[in-house]
Design an enzyme around this catalytic site. Structure first.
Site, PDB file in Angstrom:
ATOM      1  N   SER A  81       2.714  -2.770   9.001  1.00  0.00           N
ATOM      2  CA  SER A  81       2.531  -4.096   8.399  1.00  0.00           C
ATOM      3  C   SER A  81       2.887  -4.084   6.919  1.00  0.00           C
ATOM      4  O   SER A  81       3.502  -5.025   6.405  1.00  0.00           O
ATOM      5  CB  SER A  81       1.095  -4.583   8.602  1.00  0.00           C
ATOM      6  OG  SER A  81       0.167  -3.783   7.884  1.00  0.00           O
ATOM      7  N   TYR A 120      -1.237  -0.369  10.251  1.00  0.00           N
ATOM      8  CA  TYR A 120      -1.363  -0.667   8.824  1.00  0.00           C
ATOM      9  C   TYR A 120      -0.073  -0.331   8.085  1.00  0.00           C
ATOM     10  O   TYR A 120       0.440  -1.133   7.297  1.00  0.00           O
ATOM     11  CB  TYR A 120      -2.539   0.123   8.244  1.00  0.00           C
ATOM     12  CG  TYR A 120      -2.881  -0.213   6.813  1.00  0.00           C
ATOM     13  CD1 TYR A 120      -3.540  -1.396   6.510  1.00  0.00           C
ATOM     14  CD2 TYR A 120      -2.562   0.653   5.771  1.00  0.00           C
ATOM     15  CE1 TYR A 120      -3.872  -1.710   5.195  1.00  0.00           C
ATOM     16  CE2 TYR A 120      -2.885   0.347   4.464  1.00  0.00           C
ATOM     17  CZ  TYR A 120      -3.537  -0.830   4.177  1.00  0.00           C
ATOM     18  OH  TYR A 120      -3.854  -1.146   2.881  1.00  0.00           O
ATOM     19  N   SER A 141       0.837  -1.193   0.000  1.00  0.00           N
ATOM     20  CA  SER A 141       0.000   0.000   0.000  1.00  0.00           C
ATOM     21  C   SER A 141       0.868   1.238   0.000  1.00  0.00           C
ATOM     22  O   SER A 141       1.997   1.229   0.523  1.00  0.00           O
ATOM     23  CB  SER A 141      -0.917   0.025   1.232  1.00  0.00           C
ATOM     24  OG  SER A 141      -1.551   1.281   1.377  1.00  0.00           O
TER      25      SER A 141
END
Length: 232
Positions: free
Chosen positions: A133, A130, A118
């Site tokens: 990770s 997030y 991402s």
């Protein structure tokens, strides 16, 4: 073969009009070692071996590290942090490990792993778990590419920007406009955009150990995802 805990999502996949027998689905808990081991073994048995793994499981549970709420200081819960890391990073480790073991045991060459990262991997307010990770997954992409090259396995990553998926459900039009404003190309990404990057990695036999950004140029000043617990 597609695996997920979302039974409704799996049913939607089976409704796609493709040649019968080309798609199978099964329940998979990416955070459970036994579930992952069983899923990979069943897939290898069904198809006579495996040569492609696409790691697309991911969730977000947004929250600030600490936040003042009146006279109280709220802290990001450990369980919330662990859940995101378990799904987005540990789960990817488990399934990639089992996939690689199957490939090596059966002597299959070539094989490819694609990790869905991402743009938030660079850090995003309210998304520490997030971002961590996904940054960790990028590190694994590079590390696994080095480790698995001798076995004929390439490993690449794709880092999408804000993309029109169920992840955006609940956002109002004003928020979506803010996202678009942060993208030089003036629009959000689509699943088809992401697929083209995945396809490139699958087809380019001289590509490994790198992560491709598919963000419309947003990394030059990327859109902020905002707060709230959401799943990708």
């Amino acid at each position: 073969m597609a695996g997920d805990l979302n039974a409704a999502g799996l049913r939607k996949l089976t409704a796609i009009e493709i040649t019968p027998g080309e798609l199978a689905v099964a329940r998979l808990d990416i955070t459970d070692e036994a579930s992952v081991t069983s899923f990979v073994a069943d897939a290898a048995e069904r198809w006579g071996g495996l040569d492609v793994l696409i790691n697309s499981a991911g969730i977000a549970r947004d929250g600030l590290l600490v936040q003042v709420e009146g006279e109280r200081i709220a802290k990001l819960p450990l369980a919330q942090w662990r859940r995101v890391v378990d799904v987005n990073l540990t789960g990817q480790f488990l399934i990639t490990r089992e996939f690689a073991a199957q490939v090596v045991a059966r002597g299959i060459r070539p094989a490819v792993v694609v990790n869905l990262s991402s743009l938030a991997r660079a850090g995003n307010e309210g998304q520490a778990s997030y971002a961590a990770s996904k940054a960790g997954l990028d590190a694994c992409t590079r590390t696994w590419a080095l480790e698995l090259a001798e076995h004929g396995i390439r490993v690449g990553g794709v880092a999408p920007g804000v993309t029109e998926t169920g992840f955006l459900e609940g956002f109002g039009e004003s928020a979506l406009e803010r996202f678009r404003a942060g993208v030089p190309l003036g629009r959000l990404g689509t699943p088809a955009d992401v697929w083209l990057a995945v396809r490139f990695i699958l087809e380019c036999e001289f590509f490994t150990g790198r992560t491709v950004e598919v963000d419309g140029g947003a990394a030059m000043g990327h859109a902020r995802l905002g707060d709230g617990a959401r799943e990708a």
